[in-house]
Enzyme design. Structure first.
Site, PDB file in Angstrom:
ATOM      1  CB  ALA A 110      91.113   2.426 109.197  1.00 39.76           C
ATOM      2  CG  PHE A 111      86.159  -0.508 107.136  1.00 42.76           C
ATOM      3  CD1 PHE A 111      86.169  -0.074 109.241  1.00 42.76           C
ATOM      4  CD2 PHE A 111      84.487  -0.319 107.005  1.00 42.76           C
ATOM      5  CE1 PHE A 111      85.308  -0.093 109.709  1.00 42.76           C
ATOM      6  CE2 PHE A 111      83.938   0.370 108.030  1.00 42.76           C
ATOM      7  CZ  PHE A 111      83.992   0.430 109.485  1.00 42.76           C
ATOM      8  CE  LYS A 112      85.036   3.912 112.150  1.00 45.34           C
ATOM      9  NZ  LYS A 112      86.107   2.931 112.203  1.00 45.34           N
ATOM     10  CG  ASP A 113      90.331   5.669 104.490  1.00 46.90           C
ATOM     11  OD1 ASP A 113      90.719   6.878 104.628  1.00 46.90           O
ATOM     12  OD2 ASP A 113      92.128   4.911 104.348  1.00 46.90           O
TER      13      ASP A 113
END
Ligand SMILES: *Cc1c(COP(=O)(O)O)cnc(C)c1O
Length: 468
Positions: A110-113
């Site tokens: 997910a983009f939070k990485d």
């Protein structure tokens, strides 16, 4: 660079203190004192640069020399090596003027990485220079916990404790939190809901003695460094589509308003952005405020895009600060009203400022499933439900047909197999190509501690487990 609070009375801090503080002491959010600006030549040069190189040019003005420039370059290189593809955030054409910006190639899909991998390294570096340790405590409804654990595991100066609601996260999400074996990682399955977990974390942050004793630090999306890190992919995407000569639009699946506020920051720094589309699911407080000017908290409804099931959109306060002409008194007044009455009204002037840069669309559950099915059947392209909400909003944009519009793909479909399976009426194993490392992970042993919904039990556990 100095950082000021949206509520005007917290101390002015430099970058590293802002990074370690998270929330400001007056309850506000930190923003840079002024927006750095990048020249058109610099923007144009991004076309031929690596992601880490662009990140250096975009972010260096926010850092202000600590860590020093060479060290910062190394940290960026290392952070983005954690991604499966060399472009980090590849751009995929969808036909017509539509593009997908794939932000899900990091360790937890997910983009939070993208932001967390950088944040963890910057924090560890700052603590090491100060000879200090910190304890990260966070609550998660799914994605943030895994991304934080993956980014902070094995870091020398940090212990991390993540609280998740037992039985209420997906299998992939739980495995991402429970399979790491590093000694500094502690995953706590709480007998309660996500709101309970969040209330527990909040109570720990409000306990001054505990906060001091543990060196408590936060990594939720109000941390400035997360927003900052997310600005980079707006620049890399625009450069590939003809920016800065051409204006580009972005559609952003939105919950806490962090990711889309990063787009606003990119625009303030000089990137020509035609429109920022706020894409919401049925939890549509942001779509309503753009339509009516009234920001009113409703009840959270569970959807197939759970990372956007939010009613209080914390980072919206940063936009309020901007749209009121950086009027901290007015922000305090509005936030006070919100705390008391669960709503506030924007003045017509402020609403006009917001509408000039943003549009908003609500995409409901039926439409989300339909988009997933149609895209799969037409192009063999699988979208996760969050991304489908973004694409649904992008298709409703009223921009001229010549303006490219980029939908941010915030999660890999393998992270939400049940919803994808249901939308496409086909078994998930037949249609989703789950990355090998995730398949391997599903067979690994899980480590977690089950605790009651009890503040004192959890605090005792953390005191006991924390590295001295
Ligand atoms: C967190 C998250 C979002 C929402 O991002 P905000 O910055 O909170 O607006 C959207 N999609 C996915 C998959 C997420 O994990």
């Amino acid at each position: 660079m100095k950082y000021i609070s949206t509520r005007g009375t917290a101390p002015v801090l430099d970058f590293e203190d802002t990074l370690l503080a998270g929330l400001a002491t007056d309850g506000g959010l930190y923003v840079p004192e002024s927006w750095p600006s990048l020249s058109r030549e610099t923007l144009a040069s991004f076309k031929n640069k690596s992601y880490a190189e662009v990140a250096y040019e975009v972010l260096q003005p926010f850092i202000g020399g600590t860590p020093d420039n060479n060290r910062f370059r190394d940290i960026l290189e290392e952070a983005y090596q954690a991604f499966e593809v060399p472009e980090v955030a590849p751009l995929v054409p969808l036909g017509g003027q539509h593009y997908l910006l794939e932000l899900f190639h990091g360790p937890t899909l997910a983009f939070k990485d993208v932001a967390m991998q950088l944040l963890a390294r910057l924090m560890d570096e700052a603590l090491s220079r100060r000879g200090r340790r910190a304890t990260i405590i966070g609550a998660t409804s799914g994605d943030t916990g895994g991304a934080a654990i993956e980014a902070f595991r094995g870091r020398e100066n940090i212990d991390i404790f993540i609280l998740y609601p037992d039985g209420r996260v997906s299998d992939v999400q739980r495995k991402q939190m429970t399979t790491p074996t590093d000694a500094n990682v502690h995953t706590l399955a709480i007998d309660g809901t996500f709101d309970d977990c969040q209330a527990l974390v909040k109570a720990m942050f409000n306990d001054a003695a505990f906060r001091q004793e543990t060196g408590l630090a936060g990594v939720n999306s109000i941390n400035w460094a997360r927003v900052m890190a997310q600005t980079v992919y707006y620049f890399t995407a625009a450069a590939q589509l003809g920016g800065p000569e051409k204006e580009i639009a972005f559609s952003v699946p939105t919950g806490n308003f962090g990711d889309i506020f990063a787009g606003y920051v990119a625009k303030q720094m000089g990137l020509p952005i035609a429109q920022l589309m706020i894409a919401t699911n049925i939890n549509d407080i942001l779509a309503r405020v753009l339509q009516t000017g009234i920001y009113e908290i409703g009840d959270v409804v569970a959807s197939t895009s759970p990372s956007m099931d939010i009613q209080v959109s914390s980072n919206f306060e940063r936009l309020l600060f901007e749209a009121t002409g950086r009027n901290a008194e007015e922000v305090c007044r509005l936030m006070g009203e919100l705390a008391e009455t669960r709503k506030f009204s924007l003045s017509p002037e402020v609403l006009d400022v917001i509408r000039a840069g943003f549009a908003a669309e609500r995409v409901d559950e039926v439409e989300t499933a339909k988009i997933i099915k149609t895209m799969f059947e037409a192009d063999k392209m699988l979208l996760d439900p969050h991304t489908a909400v973004g694409y649904g909003a992008a298709m409703r944009s009223d921009l001229p047909a010549t303006t490219p519009i980029v939908t941010l793909a915030t999660a890999h479909p393998a992270k939400f197999p049940a919803s994808v399976e249901k939308a496409c009426h086909r078994p998930a194993v037949d249609i989703i190509s789950t990355p090998q490392r995730v398949q391997d992970m599903m067979h690994q042993e899980e480590h977690f501690v089950s605790l009651a919904n009890s503040l004192s039990d959890i605090q005792d556990f953390i005191r006991h487990k924390q590295t001295p």
